[in-house]
Design an enzyme around this catalytic site. Structure first.
Site, mmCIF file in Angstrom:
data_model
loop_
_atom_site.group_PDB
_atom_site.id
_atom_site.type_symbol
_atom_site.label_atom_id
_atom_site.label_comp_id
_atom_site.label_asym_id
_atom_site.label_seq_id
_atom_site.Cartn_x
_atom_site.Cartn_y
_atom_site.Cartn_z
ATOM 1 N N HIS A 58 0.839 -1.202 0.000
ATOM 2 C CA HIS A 58 0.000 0.000 0.000
ATOM 3 C C HIS A 58 0.879 1.259 0.000
ATOM 4 C CE1 HIS A 58 -4.114 1.656 1.490
ATOM 5 N NE2 HIS A 58 -3.462 2.574 0.803
ATOM 6 N N ASP A 302 0.478 2.369 3.839
ATOM 7 C CA ASP A 302 -0.378 3.464 3.373
ATOM 8 C C ASP A 302 0.432 4.767 3.323
ATOM 9 O OD1 ASP A 302 -2.492 4.927 2.403
ATOM 10 O OD2 ASP A 302 -3.715 4.795 4.217
ATOM 11 N N HIS A 306 2.243 14.205 1.305
ATOM 12 C CA HIS A 306 1.584 15.472 0.979
ATOM 13 C C HIS A 306 2.582 16.605 1.211
ATOM 14 C CE1 HIS A 306 -2.469 13.902 0.452
ATOM 15 N NE2 HIS A 306 -2.343 13.221 1.567
HETATM 16 ZN ZN LIG Z 1 -7.261 3.914 1.717
#
Ligand SMILES: [Zn+2]
Length: 423
Positions: A58, A302, A306
């Site tokens: 991920h 994950d 940013h």
């Molecule tokens: Zn997600």
């Protein structure tokens, strides 16, 4: 040809551990495992663990569309700095990875990265949740993993059809488990802390409803369904019961959902904003138990870079997400009460197997030269400014962690050495 000798370490793989040197060839394979091996490049692994490289199911690499936050190249640098030799690129880019031409483009860019970059593709066109992507055509190109991550597929009938298509293709459908009607407007976990802070919340049930639905649809269709970033005690319990009942769902959990709670949102610092949101201490405990007993198959980062321009916005306006590749091992090693072999299983060979790489997991002659050398006892303090990632939005800044990645070898190339990325 360069031959790398990793000397003096303890080799840990799926088949156990032993003290041995490892010799890796420039052709990308392990040449030998044994005593007193010499190479043209030598690495001192005294006091360290030598193990098959970590595999992340991920990873948001942000290319195309948000190259100011990360690229395939910069993300792969962060990956090898975190001990990863393979990452699965998420398709919620701009445009989305939902057709053959863009899959080929990302695969081509991935070939120049420092680690293996596998490409996942969207379940629906443009991740709009309305029309299925050309899954068969994309599977032909080697895509094994489909997800609309960033959003869950809301339409029950469409998700059923996606599952039915996926079975003969032998691909995995990975779900961002969030019922958007129930989570709409929520910027953190709904509970005592969100009430106190006056911030709108997402209830745990927004995640659990979709986990429940997808377990039901997996039972109906026989599809291989993977639950992404599981974060609630109820979701863990449902997945455990489904597996006990013979439904072949798999699941991942992030380092942040294993270690951080919604209390951290009290400072209104958006570095702690993520979807699914940081939950309560009892959810964290349930995720830890689930990872330990194998209900949750693996740790996935994950990794969601940013830029400061977006992440420094007020809590309710900032985008959700945290970077995680460089801290994942250390956070898990520090926070979890797991035997090291179990932690490596959850970060290396089990996610590799889910991705269709069953050979990954042993360090033996003829095996891929994808290895990481870690010092499980070394301590360090996370410095957001020193991240290899192009972005700095780590929720672990200032934390002292135990466990350090010393070196990473990918495809027989020493890509991370003594704390430095090598190209
Ligand atoms: Zn997600």
């Amino acid at each position: 040809m360069v031959e790398i000798a990793i000397r003096g370490g303890t080799v840990v793989g799926r088949n156990g551990s032993r003290r041995a040197d490892v010799l890796v060839g420039g052709d990308g394979e392990v040449i030998a495992v044994g005593e007193d091996l010499r190479g043209s490049t030598e690495i001192d692994a005294g006091g360290c663990i030598v193990t098959p490289g970590f595999v992340d199911l991920h990873t948001h690499l942000r290319e195309p569309g948000k190259e100011e936050a990360e690229t395939i190249e910069t993300g792969s640098r962060a990956a090898v700095a975190g001990g990863y030799t393979c990452v699965l690129a998420m398709p919620n880019t701009t445009p989305a990875i939902d057709n053959a031409s863009i899959v080929r483009d990302i695969q081509e860019l991935g070939r120049r990265a420092l680690c293996d970059v596998e490409v996942s593709a969207a379940i629906t066109v443009g991740r709009q949740g309305e029309q299925l992507s050309p899954m068969a055509e994309l599977a032909e190109l080697g895509v094994r993993w489909f997800t609309d991550d960033g959003d869950g597929v809301q339409d029950d009938h469409l998700m059923r059809r996606a599952m039915e298509y996926s079975v003969p293709l032998g691909v995995v459908l990975a779900q961002h488990c969030e019922n958007s009607a129930l989570s709409a407007g929520g910027v953190m976990h709904e509970g005592a802390v969100s009430s106190r802070l006056g911030l709108p919340g997402q209830p745990a049930e927004a995640e659990e409803l979709m986990v429940m639905r997808d377990i039901a649809l997996a039972r109906l269709t026989g599809a291989r369904v993977h639950m992404m970033h599981v974060s609630t005690a109820g979701a863990v319990a449902m997945i455990r019961a489904a597996r006990a009942g013979g439904i072949a769902v798999t699941a991942e959990v992030t380092p942040h959902h294993l270690s951080l709670t919604d209390e951290l949102c009290a400072g209104y610092d958006a570095v702690f904003k993520v979807h699914p949101p940081l939950r309560t201490a009892s959810d964290v405990d349930a995720c830890r138990v689930g990872l330990a007993d194998g209900t949750l198959d693996c740790i996935a980062t994950d990794h969601a870079p940013h830029t400061p321009e977006t992440k420094d916005l007020p809590f309710d306006e900032a985008p959700p997400g945290m970077i995680g590749l460089e801290t994942a091992f250390a956070v898990a090693n520090t926070e979890l009460d797991l035997p090291l072999e179990t932690l490596l299983d959850r970060m290396s060979w089990t996610p590799a197997a889910l991705l269709g790489r069953p050979d990954h997991g042993t360090v033996e002659a003829g095996q891929p030269g994808d290895l990481t050398v870690i010092d499980p006892d070394a301590t360090w303090t996370v410095d957001a400014g020193a991240c290899v990632s192009r972005s700095r939005n780590t929720p672990f800044a200032g934390r002292e962690l135990r466990g350090m990645v010393r070196h990473t070898i990918c495809g027989g190339e020493l890509v991370f050495r003594g704390g430095e990325v090598q190209r």
